[in-house]
Scaffold this motif. Structure first.
Motif, short mmCIF file in Angstrom:
data_model
loop_
_atom_site.label_atom_id
_atom_site.label_comp_id
_atom_site.label_asym_id
_atom_site.label_seq_id
_atom_site.Cartn_x
_atom_site.Cartn_y
_atom_site.Cartn_z
N GLY A 146 0.82 -1.20 0.00
CA GLY A 146 0.00 0.00 0.00
C GLY A 146 0.86 1.25 0.00
O GLY A 146 2.03 1.22 -0.37
N ASN A 147 0.29 2.34 0.42
CA ASN A 147 0.97 3.62 0.44
C ASN A 147 1.83 3.74 1.69
O ASN A 147 1.34 3.52 2.79
N ILE A 148 3.10 4.10 1.50
CA ILE A 148 3.99 4.22 2.65
C ILE A 148 4.66 5.59 2.66
O ILE A 148 4.84 6.23 1.63
N ALA A 149 5.01 6.02 3.85
CA ALA A 149 5.77 7.26 4.06
C ALA A 149 6.72 6.98 5.21
O ALA A 149 6.59 5.97 5.91
N SER A 150 7.70 7.86 5.41
CA SER A 150 8.65 7.65 6.50
C SER A 150 9.06 8.97 7.11
O SER A 150 8.85 10.03 6.53
N GLU A 208 -1.99 14.84 8.15
CA GLU A 208 -1.40 14.85 6.81
C GLU A 208 -1.29 13.45 6.23
O GLU A 208 -1.59 13.21 5.06
N LEU A 209 -0.89 12.50 7.06
CA LEU A 209 -0.78 11.11 6.60
C LEU A 209 -2.15 10.55 6.23
O LEU A 209 -2.30 9.84 5.23
N LYS A 210 -3.17 10.86 7.01
CA LYS A 210 -4.53 10.41 6.70
C LYS A 210 -5.05 11.06 5.43
O LYS A 210 -5.69 10.41 4.61
N ARG A 211 -4.79 12.35 5.26
CA ARG A 211 -5.22 13.07 4.05
C ARG A 211 -4.64 12.44 2.79
O ARG A 211 -5.27 12.40 1.74
N ASN A 212 -3.41 11.92 2.89
CA ASN A 212 -2.74 11.32 1.74
C ASN A 212 -2.93 9.81 1.67
O ASN A 212 -2.26 9.15 0.88
N ASP A 213 -3.83 9.28 2.50
CA ASP A 213 -4.18 7.85 2.50
C ASP A 213 -2.95 6.95 2.65
O ASP A 213 -2.77 5.98 1.93
N ILE A 214 -2.09 7.28 3.61
CA ILE A 214 -0.89 6.48 3.88
C ILE A 214 -1.28 5.27 4.72
O ILE A 214 -1.95 5.41 5.75
N ASP A 215 -0.87 4.09 4.27
CA ASP A 215 -1.17 2.85 4.99
C ASP A 215 -0.14 2.53 6.06
O ASP A 215 -0.48 2.05 7.14
N TYR A 216 1.15 2.77 5.74
CA TYR A 216 2.23 2.42 6.66
C TYR A 216 3.16 3.61 6.82
O TYR A 216 3.52 4.27 5.84
N TYR A 217 3.55 3.85 8.05
CA TYR A 217 4.50 4.92 8.35
C TYR A 217 5.75 4.28 8.92
O TYR A 217 5.72 3.62 9.95
N LEU A 218 6.89 4.44 8.22
CA LEU A 218 8.15 3.88 8.65
C LEU A 218 8.89 4.92 9.48
O LEU A 218 9.06 6.05 9.05
N VAL A 219 9.30 4.53 10.67
CA VAL A 219 10.05 5.42 11.54
C VAL A 219 11.46 4.86 11.68
O VAL A 219 11.68 3.81 12.27
N TRP A 220 12.40 5.58 11.07
CA TRP A 220 13.82 5.22 11.15
C TRP A 220 14.42 5.88 12.37
O TRP A 220 14.12 7.02 12.69
N ASN A 221 15.33 5.18 13.02
CA ASN A 221 16.02 5.75 14.17
C ASN A 221 17.05 6.76 13.71
O ASN A 221 17.86 6.48 12.85
N ARG A 222 17.00 7.93 14.28
CA ARG A 222 17.90 9.02 13.90
C ARG A 222 19.35 8.72 14.23
O ARG A 222 20.26 9.24 13.59
N GLU A 223 19.61 7.88 15.20
CA GLU A 223 20.99 7.55 15.56
C GLU A 223 21.72 6.90 14.40
O GLU A 223 22.93 6.92 14.31
N ASP A 224 20.96 6.34 13.48
CA ASP A 224 21.52 5.69 12.30
C ASP A 224 22.10 6.72 11.33
O ASP A 224 22.78 6.39 10.39
N VAL A 225 21.80 8.01 11.54
CA VAL A 225 22.23 9.06 10.63
C VAL A 225 23.20 9.98 11.36
O VAL A 225 22.83 11.03 11.81
N SER A 226 24.44 9.59 11.47
CA SER A 226 25.39 10.40 12.22
C SER A 226 25.82 11.64 11.46
O SER A 226 26.26 12.61 12.05
N THR A 227 25.71 11.65 10.14
CA THR A 227 26.20 12.78 9.35
C THR A 227 25.09 13.67 8.84
O THR A 227 25.35 14.65 8.15
#
Length: 186
Positions: free
Chosen positions: A80-84, A123-142
């Motif tokens: 389905g529709n995903i965002a992150s 906003e996610l509901k307005r765009n009919d997003i089915d799944y929201y992926l949450v990445w851990n920010r610690e993974d982005v050191s730069t």
């Protein structure tokens, strides 16, 4: 080189200029027999080195995303529709590799500016997003703060995502996938 793409035009110009010089040397009879073969071999090999080095350097790059995508495809029924919250291109590649007819909408525009979670949910509901992926920010050191303002710590314990089922059960490090169409079992 990180931005080697800017040098490709220089390489093309060098090939054209080198070819012109070789042609002029061949016309005037300076290169013949063994000299001709050596000059052509040197010229060809000098432009093969950089692409070969790039191929070797980038071998297996993106393998972690491919493996994660295959794990999600094999063990979870996410489609389905995903965002992150971050990593728009990483999320797009992930959706491609699990190949369940998912459409990736990337990072919500307001997510970048530090939106209130209630507004983000709207906003996610307005765009009919089915799944929201949450990445851990610690993974982005730069990554600059302005691009990735928050990671898992921003969402954990929030009313917004605690209402929805987390599909992986926390089994995937640095990633949570929330099904925005299914409320969490209490």
């Amino acid at each position: 080189l990180k931005d080697g793409r800017f040098l490709w035009l220089v390489c093309i110009l060098l090939i054209l200029m080198g070819g012109h010089i070789l042609n002029a040397l061949l016309k005037h009879g300076f290169l013949n027999g063994t000299r001709k073969r050596l000059a052509l071999m040197f010229f060809a090999l000098s432009f093969i080195i950089l692409p070969i080095k790039s191929l070797v350097a980038y071998r297996d790059s993106g393998k972690d995303i491919y493996n994660l995508g295959q794990t999600l495809k094999r063990e979870y029924d996410i489609h389905g529709n995903i965002a992150s919250n971050a990593y728009g291109s990483k999320t797009l590649l992930l959706a491609f590799h699990w190949n369940n007819n998912s459409k990736c909408y990337g990072v919500p525009r307001r997510n970048v500016t530090g939106i209130d979670l209630t507004d983000l949910e709207d906003e996610l509901k307005r765009n009919d997003i089915d799944y929201y992926l949450v990445w851990n920010r610690e993974d982005v050191s730069t990554a600059p703060e302005a691009i990735y303002p928050f990671g898992l710590e921003r969402y954990e314990g929030s009313q917004f995502l605690s209402d929805y089922r987390e599909e992986t059960g926390g089994k995937i490090p640095d990633l949570r996938i929330y099904n925005l169409k299914v409320k969490r079992d209490l």
